[in-house]
Design an enzyme around this catalytic site. Sequence first.
Site, mmCIF file in Angstrom:
data_model
loop_
_atom_site.group_PDB
_atom_site.id
_atom_site.type_symbol
_atom_site.label_atom_id
_atom_site.label_comp_id
_atom_site.label_asym_id
_atom_site.label_seq_id
_atom_site.Cartn_x
_atom_site.Cartn_y
_atom_site.Cartn_z
ATOM 1 N N ASN A 152 0.451 -1.147 0.061
ATOM 2 C CA ASN A 152 0.218 -0.165 -0.225
ATOM 3 C C ASN A 152 1.111 1.168 -0.241
ATOM 4 O O ASN A 152 0.223 2.318 -0.236
ATOM 5 C CB ASN A 152 -0.802 -0.423 1.263
ATOM 6 N N CYS A 326 -2.412 5.007 8.317
ATOM 7 C CA CYS A 326 -2.459 4.642 9.605
ATOM 8 C C CYS A 326 -0.971 5.204 10.610
ATOM 9 O O CYS A 326 -0.925 4.985 11.099
ATOM 10 C CB CYS A 326 -2.337 2.982 9.311
HETATM 11 C C1 LIG Z 1 -6.578 -0.291 3.610
HETATM 12 C C2 LIG Z 1 -5.854 -1.268 3.960
HETATM 13 C C3 LIG Z 1 -6.198 -2.418 4.704
HETATM 14 C C4 LIG Z 1 -6.814 -2.200 5.725
HETATM 15 O O1 LIG Z 1 -8.562 -2.429 5.076
HETATM 16 P P1 LIG Z 1 -9.335 -1.222 5.695
HETATM 17 O O2 LIG Z 1 -10.578 -1.836 5.413
HETATM 18 O O3 LIG Z 1 -9.620 0.070 5.986
HETATM 19 O O4 LIG Z 1 -9.644 -1.940 7.186
HETATM 20 C C5 LIG Z 1 -5.237 -3.675 4.891
HETATM 21 N N1 LIG Z 1 -4.446 -3.582 4.075
HETATM 22 C C6 LIG Z 1 -4.249 -3.265 3.309
HETATM 23 C C7 LIG Z 1 -2.668 -3.503 2.765
HETATM 24 C C8 LIG Z 1 -4.743 -1.831 2.858
HETATM 25 O O5 LIG Z 1 -4.137 -0.691 1.490
#
Ligand SMILES: *Cc1c(COP(=O)(O)O)cnc(C)c1O
Length: 393
Positions: A152, A326
């Site tokens: 991400n 985050c």
């Molecule tokens: C955004 C994200 C998450 C968390 O997903 P949510 O629906 O926001 O809880 C987990 N892993 C990755 C790689 C992400 O980009």
Amino acid sequence: MKKLIYLDNAATTKTAPEVVEAMLPYFTEYYGNASSIYELAGESKKAMNEGRAKIADVLGANANEIYFTGGGSEADNWALKATYEAYKNKGNHIITTKIEHHAILHTCEWLEKQGAKITYLDVDENGIIRLEDLEKALTPETILISVMAANNEIGSIQPIKEIGAIAKEHGILFHTDAVQAFGQLPINVDECHIDMLSSSAHKINGPKGIGFLYIRKGVKIRSLIHGGAQERKRRAGTENIPGIVGYGVAAERAARTMEERTAKEREVRDYLINKIETEIPYCRLNGHRTLRLPNNVNFSFQFIEGESLLIMLDMEGICASSGSACTSGSLDPSHVLLAIGLPHEIAHGSLRLTISEETTKEDVDFVVEKIKEIVARLRSMSPLYEDFIKKQK
Ligand SMILES: *Cc1c(COP(=O)(O)O)cnc(C)c1O
């Protein structure tokens, strides 16, 4: 109001109009609880089944292998905690990577307190694991490999097909956090030997607060959320019918438009990368140049603070991120940037720009012009930069 340029699509995306439209009747008209027996509830149940089938189609899975959750984080928690619970008598070792999302890493830290042994694989300078490292980490106690499909922060794409083959060969379960990859890259759960896969609707123009965990038939993981008998007794709680309907439409849309949309995004992404590299000195592209998500750009700029850059971009109507949403608010540099070997001071000067299908080259021209101005201004205030320039002369 000045034009907003939204370049934080890895944090969340705009809900597509066709998604919102499909969801609305399930708030106002067909609001029945899918577990009830009257006709109104039947409409909810029907819509839920359709949503589930659409999602399963995208992965080449069966509809009854899709379990809806409250998002990607819950799916990640569930995969890890419940696998450990179900298989800990067989072994207590889990293999993951240093660059996972915190939904994985913090869950692993919690599991360590419960007695799990976790191997956190290193990545190379491009943010990709080495398969030899994975092979070497395997022990007779290994019960699970959890490696994200795409990162991400820096967009790096992992060799999930090869990882799945290794897991299968050794009879070990394979989970992948595909929250960034689902709908952006083609994934077939059989071809990649995936046993579990996490995804989240709001990263693919669907609504927030709904995700799913794909669990291959035969994997015996337990519930994380206890209560009613929903989701084939594996995930309790009244189903989020509008969310499921929206997710189904978003998934179907993402799959249908994938080829054309991601080709366009790759072109704009590479235009953005080239422009930054040619116009702004002392910068570094983070992540692999081609094995990266079609919408991800991540740069470090020497001699500046990423946070200052973000605030000044915001004043120009540009939404970006310094890494992952985050970690903002904390002063520690991103664990992903440290894992690819960046020194702290360089990791601190990082900027993530994640485009969408709506981002144009004109947007990119404007954004790069602003980044160039702001970086120059921040550097002009930096004693480190002043020293550096003096030494160059
Ligand atoms: C955004 C994200 C998450 C968390 O997903 P949510 O629906 O926001 O809880 C987990 N892993 C990755 C790689 C992400 O980009």
